[in-house]
Design a protein around this motif. Structure first.
Motif, PDB file in Angstrom:
ATOM      1  N   PHE A 169       0.850  -1.192   0.000  1.00  0.00           N
ATOM      2  CA  PHE A 169       0.000   0.000   0.000  1.00  0.00           C
ATOM      3  C   PHE A 169       0.884   1.239   0.000  1.00  0.00           C
ATOM      4  O   PHE A 169       1.798   1.361   0.826  1.00  0.00           O
ATOM      5  CB  PHE A 169      -0.927   0.002   1.212  1.00  0.00           C
ATOM      6  N   GLN A 170       0.591   2.160  -0.912  1.00  0.00           N
ATOM      7  CA  GLN A 170       1.409   3.360  -1.037  1.00  0.00           C
ATOM      8  C   GLN A 170       0.505   4.577  -1.225  1.00  0.00           C
ATOM      9  O   GLN A 170      -0.469   4.521  -1.986  1.00  0.00           O
ATOM     10  CB  GLN A 170       2.375   3.230  -2.211  1.00  0.00           C
ATOM     11  N   LYS A 171       0.850   5.640  -0.538  1.00  0.00           N
ATOM     12  CA  LYS A 171       0.067   6.865  -0.610  1.00  0.00           C
ATOM     13  C   LYS A 171       0.625   7.765  -1.696  1.00  0.00           C
ATOM     14  O   LYS A 171       1.836   7.986  -1.780  1.00  0.00           O
ATOM     15  CB  LYS A 171       0.097   7.592   0.734  1.00  0.00           C
ATOM     16  N   THR A 172      -0.249   8.267  -2.538  1.00  0.00           N
ATOM     17  CA  THR A 172       0.169   9.181  -3.599  1.00  0.00           C
ATOM     18  C   THR A 172      -1.015  10.054  -3.991  1.00  0.00           C
ATOM     19  O   THR A 172      -2.136   9.851  -3.505  1.00  0.00           O
ATOM     20  CB  THR A 172       0.713   8.404  -4.814  1.00  0.00           C
ATOM     21  N   ASP A 173      -0.790  10.994  -4.880  1.00  0.00           N
ATOM     22  CA  ASP A 173      -1.861  11.882  -5.323  1.00  0.00           C
ATOM     23  C   ASP A 173      -2.627  11.260  -6.484  1.00  0.00           C
ATOM     24  O   ASP A 173      -2.034  10.704  -7.420  1.00  0.00           O
ATOM     25  CB  ASP A 173      -1.291  13.231  -5.778  1.00  0.00           C
ATOM     26  N   VAL A 174      -3.946  11.362  -6.416  1.00  0.00           N
ATOM     27  CA  VAL A 174      -4.817  10.967  -7.515  1.00  0.00           C
ATOM     28  C   VAL A 174      -5.095  12.235  -8.316  1.00  0.00           C
ATOM     29  O   VAL A 174      -5.487  13.260  -7.755  1.00  0.00           O
ATOM     30  CB  VAL A 174      -6.124  10.341  -6.996  1.00  0.00           C
ATOM     31  N   LEU A 175      -4.911  12.168  -9.632  1.00  0.00           N
ATOM     32  CA  LEU A 175      -4.903  13.364 -10.473  1.00  0.00           C
ATOM     33  C   LEU A 175      -6.027  13.340 -11.499  1.00  0.00           C
ATOM     34  O   LEU A 175      -6.250  12.333 -12.188  1.00  0.00           O
ATOM     35  CB  LEU A 175      -3.559  13.458 -11.210  1.00  0.00           C
ATOM     36  N   LEU A 176      -6.732  14.456 -11.628  1.00  0.00           N
ATOM     37  CA  LEU A 176      -7.773  14.599 -12.642  1.00  0.00           C
ATOM     38  C   LEU A 176      -7.136  14.564 -14.022  1.00  0.00           C
ATOM     39  O   LEU A 176      -6.164  15.270 -14.287  1.00  0.00           O
ATOM     40  CB  LEU A 176      -8.520  15.916 -12.439  1.00  0.00           C
ATOM     41  N   ASP A 177      -7.679  13.751 -14.918  1.00  0.00           N
ATOM     42  CA  ASP A 177      -7.117  13.659 -16.263  1.00  0.00           C
ATOM     43  C   ASP A 177      -7.658  14.769 -17.154  1.00  0.00           C
ATOM     44  O   ASP A 177      -8.776  15.266 -16.956  1.00  0.00           O
ATOM     45  CB  ASP A 177      -7.461  12.304 -16.876  1.00  0.00           C
ATOM     46  N   THR A 178      -6.886  15.136 -18.141  1.00  0.00           N
ATOM     47  CA  THR A 178      -7.282  16.233 -19.025  1.00  0.00           C
ATOM     48  C   THR A 178      -8.503  15.887 -19.870  1.00  0.00           C
ATOM     49  O   THR A 178      -9.211  16.786 -20.324  1.00  0.00           O
ATOM     50  CB  THR A 178      -6.116  16.612 -19.961  1.00  0.00           C
ATOM     51  N   GLN A 179      -8.772  14.612 -20.104  1.00  0.00           N
ATOM     52  CA  GLN A 179      -9.924  14.207 -20.917  1.00  0.00           C
ATOM     53  C   GLN A 179     -11.130  13.791 -20.063  1.00  0.00           C
ATOM     54  O   GLN A 179     -12.108  13.255 -20.574  1.00  0.00           O
ATOM     55  CB  GLN A 179      -9.544  13.056 -21.855  1.00  0.00           C
ATOM     56  N   ALA A 180     -11.057  14.049 -18.775  1.00  0.00           N
ATOM     57  CA  ALA A 180     -12.108  13.587 -17.862  1.00  0.00           C
ATOM     58  C   ALA A 180     -13.461  14.191 -18.196  1.00  0.00           C
ATOM     59  O   ALA A 180     -13.577  15.340 -18.646  1.00  0.00           O
ATOM     60  CB  ALA A 180     -11.723  13.915 -16.425  1.00  0.00           C
ATOM     61  N   ASP A 181     -14.504  13.417 -17.955  1.00  0.00           N
ATOM     62  CA  ASP A 181     -15.890  13.826 -18.141  1.00  0.00           C
ATOM     63  C   ASP A 181     -16.342  14.541 -16.869  1.00  0.00           C
ATOM     64  O   ASP A 181     -16.292  13.965 -15.779  1.00  0.00           O
ATOM     65  CB  ASP A 181     -16.742  12.581 -18.405  1.00  0.00           C
ATOM     66  N   SER A 182     -16.817  15.767 -16.996  1.00  0.00           N
ATOM     67  CA  SER A 182     -17.186  16.555 -15.817  1.00  0.00           C
ATOM     68  C   SER A 182     -18.305  15.906 -15.011  1.00  0.00           C
ATOM     69  O   SER A 182     -18.391  16.095 -13.799  1.00  0.00           O
ATOM     70  CB  SER A 182     -17.604  17.973 -16.241  1.00  0.00           C
ATOM     71  N   SER A 183     -19.168  15.120 -15.656  1.00  0.00           N
ATOM     72  CA  SER A 183     -20.244  14.462 -14.915  1.00  0.00           C
ATOM     73  C   SER A 183     -19.707  13.349 -14.020  1.00  0.00           C
ATOM     74  O   SER A 183     -20.315  13.004 -13.005  1.00  0.00           O
ATOM     75  CB  SER A 183     -21.297  13.897 -15.876  1.00  0.00           C
ATOM     76  N   LEU A 184     -18.568  12.791 -14.391  1.00  0.00           N
ATOM     77  CA  LEU A 184     -17.959  11.736 -13.592  1.00  0.00           C
ATOM     78  C   LEU A 184     -17.050  12.282 -12.499  1.00  0.00           C
ATOM     79  O   LEU A 184     -16.772  11.601 -11.511  1.00  0.00           O
ATOM     80  CB  LEU A 184     -17.149  10.792 -14.490  1.00  0.00           C
TER      81      LEU A 184
END
Length: 287
Positions: A169-184
């Motif tokens: 188990f490792q802690k890191t940042d989860v990053l919003l992708d540039t192609q992400a759907d705003s509804s998701l």
């Protein structure tokens, strides 16, 4: 003295053989699951007329993420109350029949591992998605124990390789992708921190046309899955390491996230919001 030495050596040999056998059984279970009978009897379900129905399917024949499965149930139940959804939770595969499956707006493979439904039921689920249904997978639903080409191609878009071992188990940042759907991704920060067992896939699902929602920087974790005699799993996915993605499939939709190994995920408000958003997204446009 020689007799004592012989006893010790034989004892060591027996221990090595037993340990090797146990490791072999564990590896087989993780990769293939243990053979089980498949449930075929359709359950009795009282579907409310005014609520979208969600099938929460948590059956496992491979490694069981029991902690996460049990933690997920009250969370998804609360989301259902909040959004006026009906949730049917089961580990019985008999529900995968054409008549009943058609009444669900979304099917969730909730850390389901191994071959959990038979070939006929698989075809029913494939047809359900292609005709407008939705399939979601959480964490263990993405390992390589399913041995189902349609599932791998249309839910995952990539084949599972391994997960990190040291540390697991490792802690890191989860990053919003540039192609992400705003509804998701609505209501979720562009960057949020989380500790999980980060799955490594042989290929990036982005290459197969999947829409990536969140990633991690794979260079911020130690991705090595080497352990004991396994020495060829020391690689990761690189900087672009997706952890949540989706895709239209025929008239339907699929969504998968590799997050969710244990109960900690179900305490993370951003992960819970992702699951809620994904359920809303799978239902969008349905009557």
């Amino acid at each position: 003295m020689k007799k004592i030495l012989k006893i010790v050596l034989w004892s060591v040999l027996v221990l090595v053989v037993v340990l090797g056998g146990l490791i072999g059984v564990f590896i087989y279970k993780v990769k293939y699951g243990f053979p089980v009978s498949y449930e075929t009897e359709a359950p009795k379900i009282d579907f409310p007329a005014d609520k979208p129905a969600i099938l929460l399917f948590s059956k496992t024949t491979g490694f069981r993420h029991g902690e996460s499965i049990e933690a997920s149930k009250p969370v998804i139940t609360e989301l259902a109350k909040k959004n006026n959804w009906f949730v049917y939770e089961t580990e019985e595969g008999g529900v995968f029949n054409e008549a009943q499956l058609a009444k669900f707006s979304t099917v969730i493979f909730n850390n389901s591992t191994g071959e959990v439904i038979n070939d006929e039921q698989k075809r029913v689920l494939e047809k359900y998605v292609e005709n407008g249904g939705s399939l979601m997978g959480i964490h263990g639903a993405g390992d390589d124990s399913h041995h189902w080409d349609w599932y791998e191609n249309n839910l995952l878009g990539a084949k599972f390789s391994h997960h990190p071992i040291s540390p697991q188990f490792q802690k890191t940042d989860v990053l919003l992708d540039t192609q992400a759907d705003s509804s998701l991704t609505a209501g979720i920060p562009k960057v949020w921190s989380h500790s999980d067992e980060w799955y490594v896939f042989f290929k990036n699902p982005r290459e197969k046309g999947f829409n990536i929602q969140f990633t991690i920087n794979g260079e911020t974790i130690n991705p090595s899955g080497n352990i004991l005699f396994v020495t060829d799993k020391n690689y990761g996915m690189g900087k672009d390491h997706p952890v949540a993605w989706c895709k239209p499939i025929g008239k339907g939709k699929t969504f998968y996230t590799s997050i969710g190994h244990n109960e900690e995920a179900w305490k993370n408000e951003h992960f819970i919001r992702l699951i809620e958003n994904a359920l809303k997204w799978t239902q969008a446009g349905k009557k």
